[in-house]
Design a protein around this motif. Structure first.
Motif, short mmCIF file in Angstrom:
data_model
loop_
_atom_site.label_atom_id
_atom_site.label_comp_id
_atom_site.label_asym_id
_atom_site.label_seq_id
_atom_site.Cartn_x
_atom_site.Cartn_y
_atom_site.Cartn_z
N ALA A 50 1.67 60.02 20.94
CA ALA A 50 1.40 58.60 20.68
C ALA A 50 -0.02 58.42 20.16
O ALA A 50 -0.27 57.57 19.28
CB ALA A 50 1.62 57.77 21.94
N LEU A 51 -0.97 59.20 20.66
CA LEU A 51 -2.35 59.11 20.18
C LEU A 51 -2.44 59.41 18.68
O LEU A 51 -3.32 58.88 18.00
CB LEU A 51 -3.24 60.08 20.95
N LYS A 52 -1.55 60.24 18.18
CA LYS A 52 -1.57 60.60 16.76
C LYS A 52 -1.09 59.46 15.87
O LYS A 52 -1.22 59.54 14.64
CB LYS A 52 -0.71 61.84 16.53
N SER A 53 -0.51 58.43 16.49
CA SER A 53 0.06 57.33 15.70
C SER A 53 -0.97 56.27 15.34
O SER A 53 -0.67 55.37 14.56
CB SER A 53 1.20 56.67 16.47
N PHE A 54 -2.20 56.37 15.88
CA PHE A 54 -3.16 55.29 15.74
C PHE A 54 -4.06 55.47 14.52
O PHE A 54 -4.50 56.58 14.21
CB PHE A 54 -4.05 55.19 16.98
N ALA A 55 -4.36 54.35 13.89
CA ALA A 55 -5.36 54.31 12.83
C ALA A 55 -6.35 53.20 13.17
O ALA A 55 -5.95 52.09 13.55
CB ALA A 55 -4.70 54.04 11.48
N MET A 56 -7.66 53.51 13.02
CA MET A 56 -8.72 52.56 13.34
C MET A 56 -9.79 52.64 12.28
O MET A 56 -9.86 53.62 11.53
CB MET A 56 -9.30 52.86 14.73
N PRO A 57 -10.67 51.65 12.20
CA PRO A 57 -11.76 51.69 11.23
C PRO A 57 -12.66 52.91 11.50
O PRO A 57 -12.67 53.46 12.61
CB PRO A 57 -12.51 50.38 11.48
N PRO A 58 -13.41 53.33 10.51
CA PRO A 58 -14.28 54.51 10.67
C PRO A 58 -15.19 54.39 11.90
O PRO A 58 -15.79 53.35 12.15
CB PRO A 58 -15.09 54.52 9.38
N GLY A 59 -15.26 55.47 12.66
CA GLY A 59 -16.13 55.53 13.82
C GLY A 59 -15.47 55.12 15.11
O GLY A 59 -16.01 55.38 16.19
N TYR A 60 -14.30 54.49 15.05
CA TYR A 60 -13.62 54.02 16.25
C TYR A 60 -12.50 54.98 16.66
O TYR A 60 -11.87 55.63 15.82
CB TYR A 60 -13.02 52.64 16.04
N ALA A 61 -12.26 55.02 17.95
CA ALA A 61 -11.13 55.77 18.49
C ALA A 61 -10.72 55.12 19.80
O ALA A 61 -11.45 54.30 20.36
CB ALA A 61 -11.51 57.23 18.71
N VAL A 62 -9.54 55.51 20.29
CA VAL A 62 -9.14 55.12 21.64
C VAL A 62 -8.97 56.37 22.47
O VAL A 62 -8.55 57.42 21.97
CB VAL A 62 -7.84 54.28 21.66
N GLU A 63 -9.32 56.26 23.74
CA GLU A 63 -9.16 57.35 24.69
C GLU A 63 -8.07 56.98 25.68
O GLU A 63 -8.00 55.84 26.16
CB GLU A 63 -10.46 57.61 25.44
N LEU A 64 -7.22 57.94 25.99
CA LEU A 64 -6.14 57.73 26.94
C LEU A 64 -6.69 57.92 28.35
O LEU A 64 -7.10 59.01 28.73
CB LEU A 64 -5.02 58.74 26.68
N VAL A 65 -6.72 56.83 29.13
CA VAL A 65 -7.32 56.90 30.47
C VAL A 65 -6.29 56.75 31.58
O VAL A 65 -6.63 56.96 32.75
CB VAL A 65 -8.44 55.86 30.63
N ALA A 66 -5.06 56.41 31.25
CA ALA A 66 -3.99 56.37 32.24
C ALA A 66 -2.65 56.40 31.52
O ALA A 66 -2.51 55.83 30.43
CB ALA A 66 -4.08 55.12 33.11
N THR A 67 -1.69 57.06 32.12
CA THR A 67 -0.36 57.11 31.53
C THR A 67 0.67 57.26 32.65
O THR A 67 0.31 57.45 33.82
CB THR A 67 -0.23 58.27 30.52
N GLU A 68 1.96 57.12 32.29
CA GLU A 68 3.00 57.27 33.29
C GLU A 68 2.96 58.70 33.88
O GLU A 68 2.60 59.62 33.16
CB GLU A 68 4.38 56.97 32.69
N PRO A 69 3.24 58.89 35.13
CA PRO A 69 3.75 57.91 36.12
C PRO A 69 2.66 57.13 36.86
O PRO A 69 2.97 56.34 37.74
CB PRO A 69 4.51 58.80 37.10
N LEU A 70 1.38 57.37 36.50
CA LEU A 70 0.31 56.66 37.20
C LEU A 70 0.39 55.16 36.95
O LEU A 70 0.05 54.36 37.82
CB LEU A 70 -1.05 57.20 36.74
N VAL A 71 0.84 54.78 35.76
CA VAL A 71 1.01 53.37 35.44
C VAL A 71 2.31 53.20 34.68
O VAL A 71 2.67 54.04 33.85
CB VAL A 71 -0.19 52.84 34.60
N GLN A 72 3.04 52.13 34.99
CA GLN A 72 4.35 51.91 34.39
C GLN A 72 4.52 50.44 34.05
O GLN A 72 4.24 49.57 34.88
CB GLN A 72 5.47 52.33 35.36
#
Length: 864
Positions: A50-72
């Protein structure tokens, strides 16, 4: 205090060398990004994919800080004073293949913690479970939280320190209706004035003397609430991303006779100029059948379901986005950025930040951002429900339900991700980002909490204020007063200090006077609000200071004065109100703010204004509208004034418009029409069913008004509109069927010819039908139903008890279908509204996927 405040102006940081790098989206990929690929059945992607699906302006990114099953299934989130993330989970939403909402107690409020401080959440505690379709929560001091679980607002508390609620007390009933999700109450946003704003509801929540109580409000917004540094409240609605409150809702709630509430929930974004840029074709929308309003590449140009506005007030993203507005649009898999602008007078406007491209766009149709939140580390967090469905079954169009079922999008529930936005520079060289140190506010001293009001990150200021108000420690008062009096302190800090003092019952008249004399307009406006208890007593010194602001250079201050004048004793209110409206009575926001405090005194003010040269039209119209809405005895006098040829044309026109507006009930709030028909539920060209309210009875025939209505000048049409809303002894009752316009009459005549030629053989000339051949149309509930019902029957056919009604309309043009149905709906005693061709086109497209006739059960079921 000065040293502590100065130290916090540069927040404590965690060393970058000590931080791990969570999984992160790719930096500086081509942007704006687009792919035309549309999988027949979009798969459930693992978080790394899913992280590979993102596009953002130059210099920006998102970090994955929680995922299932920790959060649903996350829908809402907020950080507490210890830096833990509280998340509302809603697995009961659209929980099965029919996408129904479960009424079982399967939903939860959980707390996520980063126990090793590596920037990734690793611990989950269920604070409250067994919830039925909860819509809102608010973290409180002492291990407690407000939880909006329709129809109840609860206060739940953890009394033994294990982060699990073990007590629950009812705060209020009437928190939305169970089962209504999209239009149910939500929010509980603690604003700077210590009012907890509830969106989509008639009341808000206040914290008074240690208790939470409901206070009157007005229904505004849809999903999410935020504020800026000045404490202005922002909300949204499904098809429009950003609205602002210039005036607090409690002012308008005090006067139910208002016919309009300008200044509350003002739209900031021009529909004609804003555009979105999804990264893939987005036909999976409720109105996705409106293909002519999509781009050639299949992308929607307008929001499909915007939510969760966030004014960014953090410190870790570039300065150029501080104070800007972010909104989520889960339906099109984007997070949109708006440039928020102040004209220097307090009037706000917003426009797309990027001419082309999104702040965050995903090619994964299951990326469903539901909530945005600022964090103690100075950045933005994004909750992703990660679902193939963004609209639950009860509110889906038939088109969308078919689209989802064909692609298997209802499968794959129980997921969820939380992302953190980071900016590492255009070259991507920096692998780690410093973060603000984790807070420990529950253990902070009162002095430390006061010092946090000087923090550059708005999250720290807001949280410190809320905790100070709930703590109500008398030792905070001198510290807060010192901040208010120190003009060298940043204005934002002093503003928080003022409202914190007010929240703990420590406001003094001297401090309100200091605020009203401040160089910052935000402080002057707040000073006016805080001065109202003393204005209400007729305090001369306070009144003099307040009235001096009638000529303030700042528009927001003058608007606040207009609202605050309503706090004056009734006998002291009229003269300053007349003076203010005479000078500025053509400003609609100022007028409505002023009239909110004028209940019962409208006629005196109206008479005074009408007798002056250059009378303010806007004020006259709204004053007469309030009197008409209240159905005041003065209506007859105003009607006579409007019909008096000796009155100035401007005054007569204002009275005509205002009286008609008031007698019709006033301006309807909300609405979801979008320019160009790009989105929203309203069908272009379709009006509501006409007719309705009772006429106001005058003592005698208004001859002057009747003469005016028979004329040909500019006052004739408004006079006719008003004449239709009144009656008098001896006036005939209005016809059951309102007159048709010229265009409607042409449709009716054409429809009569088509009916005689193609329909009368079965349904008979008078629509009486034949027992074994065709049902009667005269008096038919389906004929008179919402326009989509007869259109669907005529164009798709109906399998009924008598047999098959063939889809005769499938071979007709939109104009022909509209014509024959207009004729049928307005003949033989039927009184339904005419149907314009635009409506027929809409409903034909909406059900074009159907290949079989409707059943009686399906045709009678409600449709979107």
């Amino acid at each position: 205090m000065g040293a502590a405040a100065a130290a916090l102006a540069a927040p404590l940081l965690l060393a970058a060398a000590d931080l791990a790098v969570p999984p992160r989206s790719e930096l500086n990929r081509p942007w704006p990004f687009f792919t035309a690929e549309e999988p027949d059945e979009p798969p459930v992607r693992a978080p790394a994919d899913a992280l590979k699906s993102f596009a953002m302006p130059p210099g920006y990114a998102v970090e994955l800080v929680a995922t299932e099953p920790l959060v649903q299934d996350p829908i809402l989130m907020e950080f507490d004073g210890e830096g833990r993330l509280w998340v509302m989970e809603l697995p009961g939403w659209a929980h099965n293949l029919s996408m129904e909402n479960s009424l079982e107690p399967v939903n939860r409020l959980v707390v996520l913690d980063d126990s090793d401080n590596d920037g990734v959440f690793d611990k989950r505690t269920v604070f409250a479970d067994k919830l039925v379709l909860p819509r809102a929560f608010k973290i409180l001091a002492g291990g407690c939280a407000l939880i909006g679980e329709p129809p109840t607002l609860w206060k739940a508390c953890d009394t033994d320190g294990d982060l699990k609620a073990d007590t629950r007390e009812k705060v209020a009933d009437g928190f939305a209706r169970l089962g209504v999700l999209e239009h149910g109450a939500n929010g509980l946003f603690w604003g700077m004035d210590n009012l907890l704003v509830v969106s989509e509801h008639e009341w808000n929540v206040a914290y008074r003397a240690g208790q939470f109580v409901t206070v009157p409000g007005l229904r505004r917004g849809q999903w999410g609430v935020t504020q800026d540094d000045a404490g202005r409240i922002y909300r949204n609605v499904n098809t429009d991303p950003l609205f602002v409150d210039y005036v607090s809702p409690d002012y308008f709630a005090r006067n139910p006779d208002l016919v309009r509430t300008r200044g509350l929930y003002e739209n900031l974004v021009d529909q004609e100029k804003t555009n979105i840029w999804p990264a893939h074709p987005t036909f999976g929308l409720n109105r996705g059948y409106r293909r002519e309003v999509f781009r050639a590449d299949g992308t929607a140009s307008y929001y499909g379901g915007v939510s969760s506005p966030l004014i960014y007030r953090g410190t870790r993203l570039p300065a150029d986005v501080q104070g800007m507005a972010f909104v989520a649009d889960g339906a099109t898999n984007i997070v949109h950025l708006l440039r928020l602008k102040d004209d220097g007078q307090g009037r706000m406007a917003a426009e797309d930040y990027y001419a082309r491209g999104e702040f965050l766009a995903s090619t994964d149709v299951r990326f469903r951002p539901t909530a945005l939140a600022g964090g103690p580390d100075g950045t933005i967090y994004i909750a992703d429900m990660y679902r193939g469905v963004s609209q639950d079954g009860p509110l889906q169009t038939d088109y969308l339900r078919d689209y989802i079922n064909k692609r298997g999008l209802a499968r794959g529930t129980g997921h969820g991700r939380i992302y953190r936005v980071v900016h590492v520079g255009a070259n991507g060289a920096a692998a780690r980002m410093p973060r603000d140190a984790r807070p420990q506010m529950s253990r902070d001293t009162t002095a430390s909490l006061v010092a946090h009001l000087a923090h550059p990150n708005g999250w720290w200021r807001d949280t410190a204020q809320q905790l100070l108000v709930q703590r109500a420690d008398p030792r905070s008062r001198p510290l807060l007063e010192r901040l208010v009096r120190d003009r060298k302190t940043d204005w934002r800090t002093r503003l928080h200090a003022l409202w914190t003092l007010n929240g703990i019952g420590g406001m003094q008249p001297a401090l309100a006077l200091i605020a009203m004399a401040d160089t910052r307009p935000e402080l002057r406006a707040a000073g006016l609000r805080l001065a109202e208890p003393w204005l209400a007593t007729g305090d001369r010194k306070m009144s003099k200071a307040a009235l001096a602001l009638a000529v303030d250079a700042n528009w927001q201050v003058r608007v606040q004065l207009a609202a605050s004048l309503g706090a004056l004793p009734a006998e002291q209110r009229t003269a300053p109100m007349i003076a203010l409206l005479n000078a500025q009575g053509d400003d609609p926001v100022l007028v409505d703010a002023a009239l909110s405090g004028l209940k019962g005194g409208e006629m005196a003010v109206l008479t005074a204004l009408a007798g002056q040269a250059g009378a303010p039209r806007e004020a006259l119209a709204m004053l007469s509208g309030a009197l008409a809405k209240r159905r005041d005895a003065a209506i007859g006098q105003l009607v006579a004034m409007a019909g008096d040829a000796g009155q100035p044309a401007l005054v007569r026109n204002a009275l005509l418009d205002g009286l008609a507006l008031g007698l019709a009930g006033g301006v309807q709030a909300g609405g979801n029409a979008v320019a160009g028909g790009r989105a929203g539920g309203n069908i272009p060209g379709v009006t509501r069913q006409r007719g309705g309210g009772s006429r106001f009875e005058l003592a005698s025939e208004p001859r002057g008004l009747a003469v005016l209505a028979d004329g040909k000048d500019a006052l004739a049409e408004p006079a006719r509109k008003l004449l239709a809303l009144v009656t008098w002894p001896g006036r005939p009752a209005p016809p059951a069927l309102p007159p048709r316009s010229a265009g409607e009459e042409a449709l009716f005549r054409r429809g009569q010819s088509i009916y005689v030629e193609q329909c009368s053989g079965c349904h008979q000339l008078q629509g009486q039908g034949q027992a074994t051949v065709a049902p009667p149309l005269a008096g038919s509930k389906r004929v008179a139903a919402n326009g989509d019902v007869p259109v669907r029957i005529l164009t798709n056919g109906l399998e009924g008890k008598i047999g098959l009604m063939p889809p005769l309309g499938s071979a007709m043009s939109d104009e022909e279908v509209a014509a024959v149905l207009t004729y049928v709906r307005q003949s033989w005693g039927n009184t339904a509204t005419p149907l314009p061709p635009a409506a027929v086109k809409e409903w034909r497209l909406a059900f074009a996927h159907r290949t079989t006739p409707w059943s009686e059960k399906d045709i009678d079921a409600p449709q979107r």
